[in-house]
Design a protein around this motif. Sequence first.
Motif, PDB file in Angstrom:
ATOM      1  N   LEU A  43     -62.299  12.480 -12.823  1.00 41.38           N
ATOM      2  CA  LEU A  43     -61.505  13.053 -11.745  1.00 41.38           C
ATOM      3  C   LEU A  43     -61.926  12.398 -10.440  1.00 41.38           C
ATOM      4  O   LEU A  43     -63.117  12.374 -10.112  1.00 41.38           O
ATOM      5  CB  LEU A  43     -61.725  14.564 -11.649  1.00 41.38           C
ATOM      6  CG  LEU A  43     -61.558  15.369 -12.945  1.00 41.38           C
ATOM      7  CD1 LEU A  43     -61.866  16.829 -12.689  1.00 41.38           C
ATOM      8  CD2 LEU A  43     -60.159  15.196 -13.518  1.00 41.38           C
ATOM      9  N   ARG A  44     -60.970  11.875  -9.691  1.00 39.84           N
ATOM     10  CA  ARG A  44     -61.276  11.196  -8.436  1.00 39.84           C
ATOM     11  C   ARG A  44     -60.410  11.780  -7.323  1.00 39.84           C
ATOM     12  O   ARG A  44     -59.197  11.914  -7.472  1.00 39.84           O
ATOM     13  CB  ARG A  44     -61.014   9.695  -8.554  1.00 39.84           C
ATOM     14  CG  ARG A  44     -61.245   8.907  -7.257  1.00 39.84           C
ATOM     15  CD  ARG A  44     -60.910   7.447  -7.441  1.00 39.84           C
ATOM     16  NE  ARG A  44     -61.838   6.802  -8.379  1.00 39.84           N
ATOM     17  CZ  ARG A  44     -61.628   5.602  -8.921  1.00 39.84           C
ATOM     18  NH1 ARG A  44     -60.515   4.928  -8.644  1.00 39.84           N
ATOM     19  NH2 ARG A  44     -62.515   5.087  -9.749  1.00 39.84           N
ATOM     20  N   VAL A  45     -61.035  12.129  -6.202  1.00 45.36           N
ATOM     21  CA  VAL A  45     -60.298  12.665  -5.052  1.00 45.36           C
ATOM     22  C   VAL A  45     -59.675  11.516  -4.268  1.00 45.36           C
ATOM     23  O   VAL A  45     -60.352  10.563  -3.901  1.00 45.36           O
ATOM     24  CB  VAL A  45     -61.240  13.470  -4.134  1.00 45.36           C
ATOM     25  CG1 VAL A  45     -60.464  14.028  -2.942  1.00 45.36           C
ATOM     26  CG2 VAL A  45     -61.889  14.614  -4.910  1.00 45.36           C
ATOM     27  N   ASP A  46     -58.372  11.639  -4.028  1.00 50.71           N
ATOM     28  CA  ASP A  46     -57.639  10.631  -3.256  1.00 50.71           C
ATOM     29  C   ASP A  46     -57.018  11.312  -2.036  1.00 50.71           C
ATOM     30  O   ASP A  46     -56.046  12.059  -2.165  1.00 50.71           O
ATOM     31  CB  ASP A  46     -56.550  10.003  -4.128  1.00 50.71           C
ATOM     32  CG  ASP A  46     -55.787   8.892  -3.419  1.00 50.71           C
ATOM     33  OD1 ASP A  46     -55.988   8.723  -2.194  1.00 50.71           O
ATOM     34  OD2 ASP A  46     -54.993   8.195  -4.073  1.00 50.71           O
ATOM     35  N   PRO A  47     -57.571  11.073  -0.825  1.00 48.03           N
ATOM     36  CA  PRO A  47     -57.065  11.748   0.377  1.00 48.03           C
ATOM     37  C   PRO A  47     -55.604  11.443   0.692  1.00 48.03           C
ATOM     38  O   PRO A  47     -54.974  12.186   1.453  1.00 48.03           O
ATOM     39  CB  PRO A  47     -57.982  11.213   1.490  1.00 48.03           C
ATOM     40  CG  PRO A  47     -59.214  10.732   0.798  1.00 48.03           C
ATOM     41  CD  PRO A  47     -58.738  10.210  -0.532  1.00 48.03           C
ATOM     42  N   SER A  48     -55.054  10.368   0.135  1.00 47.31           N
ATOM     43  CA  SER A  48     -53.656  10.026   0.438  1.00 47.31           C
ATOM     44  C   SER A  48     -52.672  10.877  -0.357  1.00 47.31           C
ATOM     45  O   SER A  48     -51.478  10.882  -0.060  1.00 47.31           O
ATOM     46  CB  SER A  48     -53.401   8.541   0.137  1.00 47.31           C
ATOM     47  OG  SER A  48     -53.458   8.277  -1.261  1.00 47.31           O
ATOM     48  N   LYS A  49     -53.149  11.595  -1.351  1.00 43.66           N
ATOM     49  CA  LYS A  49     -52.260  12.426  -2.173  1.00 43.66           C
ATOM     50  C   LYS A  49     -52.182  13.835  -1.604  1.00 43.66           C
ATOM     51  O   LYS A  49     -53.168  14.379  -1.112  1.00 43.66           O
ATOM     52  CB  LYS A  49     -52.746  12.465  -3.621  1.00 43.66           C
ATOM     53  CG  LYS A  49     -52.527  11.144  -4.365  1.00 43.66           C
ATOM     54  CD  LYS A  49     -52.838  11.298  -5.834  1.00 43.66           C
ATOM     55  CE  LYS A  49     -52.480  10.048  -6.600  1.00 43.66           C
ATOM     56  NZ  LYS A  49     -51.025   9.822  -6.647  1.00 43.66           N
ATOM     57  N   ARG A  50     -50.986  14.437  -1.712  1.00 44.39           N
ATOM     58  CA  ARG A  50     -50.777  15.781  -1.192  1.00 44.39           C
ATOM     59  C   ARG A  50     -50.329  16.773  -2.257  1.00 44.39           C
ATOM     60  O   ARG A  50     -50.318  17.978  -2.015  1.00 44.39           O
ATOM     61  CB  ARG A  50     -49.724  15.762  -0.069  1.00 44.39           C
ATOM     62  CG  ARG A  50     -50.116  14.977   1.156  1.00 44.39           C
ATOM     63  CD  ARG A  50     -49.235  15.347   2.333  1.00 44.39           C
ATOM     64  NE  ARG A  50     -47.825  15.128   2.067  1.00 44.39           N
ATOM     65  CZ  ARG A  50     -47.185  13.991   2.312  1.00 44.39           C
ATOM     66  NH1 ARG A  50     -47.846  12.957   2.797  1.00 44.39           N
ATOM     67  NH2 ARG A  50     -45.896  13.867   2.075  1.00 44.39           N
ATOM     68  N   THR A  51     -49.925  16.293  -3.431  1.00 44.09           N
ATOM     69  CA  THR A  51     -49.398  17.196  -4.454  1.00 44.09           C
ATOM     70  C   THR A  51     -49.904  16.793  -5.837  1.00 44.09           C
ATOM     71  O   THR A  51     -50.501  15.728  -6.022  1.00 44.09           O
ATOM     72  CB  THR A  51     -47.855  17.159  -4.496  1.00 44.09           C
ATOM     73  OG1 THR A  51     -47.421  15.895  -5.046  1.00 44.09           O
ATOM     74  CG2 THR A  51     -47.266  17.336  -3.105  1.00 44.09           C
TER      75      THR A  51
END
Length: 336
Positions: free
Chosen positions: A47-55
């Motif tokens: 699992l990787r957090v991507d700040p550019s994603k919103r949904t």
Amino acid sequence: MKFVDEAIVTIRSGSGGAGCVSFRRERFIEKGGPDGGDGGDGGDVILRVDPSKRTLYEYRRQKRLSAKNGASGLGRQKHGKNGSHCILTLPPGTIVFDAQTSQVIADLTDPDKEIVVAQGGMGGRGNKRFASSTNRVPRFAQPGIPGVEMKLRLELKLMADVGLVGLPNAGKSTLISAMSAARPKIADYPFTTLNPTIGMVEAPFGEPFAVADIPGLIEGAHEGVGLGIKFLKHIERTGILVHLIDSGDIDPENPLAQFQLINNELSMHSDTLANKTQVVVLNKLDLTGTKNRVEAFKDALPDQTIFTISAATGEGVKPLIKHLAQLLQALAPEDK
């Protein structure tokens, strides 16, 4: 008032490759020793957090995600290739649950954070590993360890990207219905909206974005008057405010009265709200007698870009959605 976006996916880490049973085959050596290589390790699910994603939009379509299996070992002590990882890129604020037990596995808040949620199986050892003084020609090897399969529930809790503000009966519920699939209660009297409604808007480019319709604000809202006060603190976290005004209620003698009243309530509540990016929208153009009122408002606010729409007929809604999508893309991550 948090928008909750959910998805359920089945994930599986890769299985380890089998170890190889092999013996040297050399000229003039009838029975060479064992030379079977180890199997490769299976890939992890990460699992990787991507700040550019919103949904979590993409994971509503992808129901099953798997890492690759490790390859089997080969003769001449060749190690099998490790399986590639499966990486789920998720927006900040995603909570990951075990769908079977409802146990929280991870709460993903930090940008670029990575968590291995399912480790790949270890590759089996080849027969070369089992050679000993008592067993010089082992004819067996280990199988790879199977991967792990589990069902995850992904839940995203975030504030809406866009908040609709305005006086009661300005048409906020009608507008959110025109922009999204949300269907709030709509009627021709104040305070129809008693609870916030979140709608997902399909943008002409980029990801969908969330719009919140909050109860109408009235004078004194920052002091607890009316229904909107308890929601003011929540819209501090929205990226943009859409200031919706009923063009039929604009007073030609004092055209900015509604506009200034709402902005005063926002600024009295907090500087954060007062400094939000704000899009001014004049609604209900389908009503007769609004043309002169709209012109009076525009003349009184010449330096402001003003959108004119009819939420009831859909006139002007698409250009507004496009403009909001552009603004959201331009916002710095900390402002979203």
